[in-house]
Scaffold this active site. Structure first.
Site, PDB file in Angstrom:
ATOM      1  N   SER A  92      -2.867  -7.801   3.061  1.00 33.57           N
ATOM      2  CA  SER A  92      -3.157  -7.601   4.485  1.00 33.57           C
ATOM      3  C   SER A  92      -3.568  -8.924   5.128  1.00 33.57           C
ATOM      4  CB  SER A  92      -4.286  -6.579   4.659  1.00 33.57           C
ATOM      5  OG  SER A  92      -3.895  -5.331   4.152  1.00 33.57           O
ATOM      6  N   ARG A 131      -2.177  -6.209  -8.265  1.00 35.23           N
ATOM      7  CA  ARG A 131      -1.161  -7.257  -8.087  1.00 35.23           C
ATOM      8  C   ARG A 131      -1.379  -8.335  -9.160  1.00 35.23           C
ATOM      9  NH1 ARG A 131      -2.873  -7.904  -2.023  1.00 35.23           N
ATOM     10  NH2 ARG A 131      -4.713  -7.214  -3.136  1.00 35.23           N
ATOM     11  N   HIS A 133       0.841  -1.208   0.000  1.00 32.45           N
ATOM     12  CA  HIS A 133       0.000   0.000   0.000  1.00 32.45           C
ATOM     13  C   HIS A 133       0.878   1.260   0.000  1.00 32.45           C
ATOM     14  CE1 HIS A 133      -3.143  -2.566   2.328  1.00 32.45           C
ATOM     15  NE2 HIS A 133      -3.663  -2.348   1.136  1.00 32.45           N
ATOM     16  N   LYS A 189     -16.673  -6.736   5.952  1.00 37.65           N
ATOM     17  CA  LYS A 189     -15.430  -7.511   6.024  1.00 37.65           C
ATOM     18  C   LYS A 189     -15.031  -7.815   7.467  1.00 37.65           C
ATOM     19  CE  LYS A 189     -11.826  -7.085   2.437  1.00 37.65           C
ATOM     20  NZ  LYS A 189     -10.627  -6.333   2.043  1.00 37.65           N
TER      21      LYS A 189
HETATM   22  P1  ADP Z   1      -9.924  -3.280  -0.548  1.00 36.89           P
HETATM   23  O1  ADP Z   1     -10.768  -4.016   0.439  1.00 36.89           O
HETATM   24  O2  ADP Z   1     -10.562  -2.004  -1.054  1.00 36.89           O
HETATM   25  O3  ADP Z   1      -9.382  -4.117  -1.666  1.00 36.89           O
HETATM   26  P2  ADP Z   1      -7.213  -3.242   0.450  1.00 36.89           P
HETATM   27  O4  ADP Z   1      -6.650  -2.504   1.613  1.00 36.89           O
HETATM   28  O5  ADP Z   1      -7.112  -4.726   0.451  1.00 36.89           O
HETATM   29  O6  ADP Z   1      -8.695  -2.731   0.318  1.00 36.89           O
HETATM   30  O7  ADP Z   1      -6.509  -2.730  -0.887  1.00 36.89           O
HETATM   31  C1  ADP Z   1      -6.597  -1.392  -1.295  1.00 36.89           C
HETATM   32  C2  ADP Z   1      -5.982  -1.260  -2.679  1.00 36.89           C
HETATM   33  O8  ADP Z   1      -4.591  -1.522  -2.590  1.00 36.89           O
HETATM   34  C3  ADP Z   1      -6.525  -2.238  -3.719  1.00 36.89           C
HETATM   35  O9  ADP Z   1      -6.567  -1.587  -4.969  1.00 36.89           O
HETATM   36  C4  ADP Z   1      -5.515  -3.353  -3.726  1.00 36.89           C
HETATM   37  O10 ADP Z   1      -5.496  -4.042  -4.963  1.00 36.89           O
HETATM   38  C5  ADP Z   1      -4.238  -2.547  -3.506  1.00 36.89           C
HETATM   39  N1  ADP Z   1      -3.163  -3.353  -2.930  1.00 36.89           N
HETATM   40  C6  ADP Z   1      -3.214  -4.145  -1.848  1.00 36.89           C
HETATM   41  N2  ADP Z   1      -2.018  -4.747  -1.621  1.00 36.89           N
HETATM   42  C7  ADP Z   1      -1.184  -4.313  -2.617  1.00 36.89           C
HETATM   43  C8  ADP Z   1       0.167  -4.593  -2.993  1.00 36.89           C
HETATM   44  N3  ADP Z   1       0.915  -5.456  -2.290  1.00 36.89           N
HETATM   45  N4  ADP Z   1       0.673  -3.961  -4.075  1.00 36.89           N
HETATM   46  C9  ADP Z   1      -0.098  -3.122  -4.797  1.00 36.89           C
HETATM   47  N5  ADP Z   1      -1.385  -2.838  -4.523  1.00 36.89           N
HETATM   48  C10 ADP Z   1      -1.929  -3.417  -3.452  1.00 36.89           C
END
Ligand code: ADP
Length: 170
Positions: A128, A90, A17, A41
């Site tokens: 996460s 990803r 992130h 969630k």
């Molecule tokens: P959500 O529930 O909205 O997917 P997340 O916190 O899981 O929330 O992810 C937020 C954004 O960050 C999403 O677009 C996700 O694809 C991106 N993201 C999560 N982990 C990574 C990573 N390791 N590299 C790049 N983007 C990521």
């Protein structure tokens, strides 16, 4: 002034992130990180904790701001004065989901453009969910989450279950 919004659950914030935040912040005048309440969630960290963890991570980035939100992401983007929504990509699985969401968001808000940034290769397999799993089992998270996030996870997992829910300080 270009304002972009990066919405997500951030449960918790990872280095993947952070990489997206830093790269997006370099492209726009102002980046708002929107921490989604996401009750469906049932996040591990409370909304307040997730916001605090992101805030602490972005203190050195002067054009990055953090805010909690509930409801539609496109409404939050508009309320923040943004025209661009940032998401990170990803693997293939992300693409399918992001594509579906993007088309829905385009229907809801044709005035907002989606900008997807590809993950940096070292964060390709970072999520996460995986971070929580590794932390729960006592694994080392160095280089995967900021230090203060690793500490918050450690504290939370070391608490008795009841306390973990009630103690809001990270
Ligand atoms: P959500 O529930 O909205 O997917 P997340 O916190 O899981 O929330 O992810 C937020 C954004 O960050 C999403 O677009 C996700 O694809 C991106 N993201 C999560 N982990 C990574 C990573 N390791 N590299 C790049 N983007 C990521």
């Amino acid at each position: 002034m270009t304002v972009a919004v990066y919405p997500g659950t951030f449960d918790p914030l990872t280095c993947g992130h952070m990489d997206i935040i830093e790269r997006a912040a370099a492209l726009v005048d102002k980046l708002m990180v929107g921490v989604y309440e996401h009750p469906a969630k049932q996040p591990f960290f409370s909304l307040e904790q997730r916001v605090k963890l992101v805030e602490e991570a972005v203190t050195g980035l002067s054009n990055v701001h953090v805010k909690a939100f509930a409801g539609l992401a496109v409404d939050f983007v508009r309320a923040a004065g943004g025209k661009v929504m940032i998401r990170g990509l990803r693997a293939n699985s992300d693409f399918e989901r992001e594509f579906e969401m993007a088309l829905m968001n385009r229907k809801l808000a044709p005035d907002i453009e989606l900008l997807c940034l590809m993950t940096s290769s070292q964060y390709q397999f970072l999520s996460s969910t995986l971070i929580k799993e590794v932390s729960k089992l006592g694994g080392c998270l160095e280089g995967m989450v900021p230090d203060h996030v690793a500490l918050a996870l450690k504290e939370k997992f070391s608490m008795p279950t009841g306390l973990a829910i009630n103690k809001s300080k990270v």
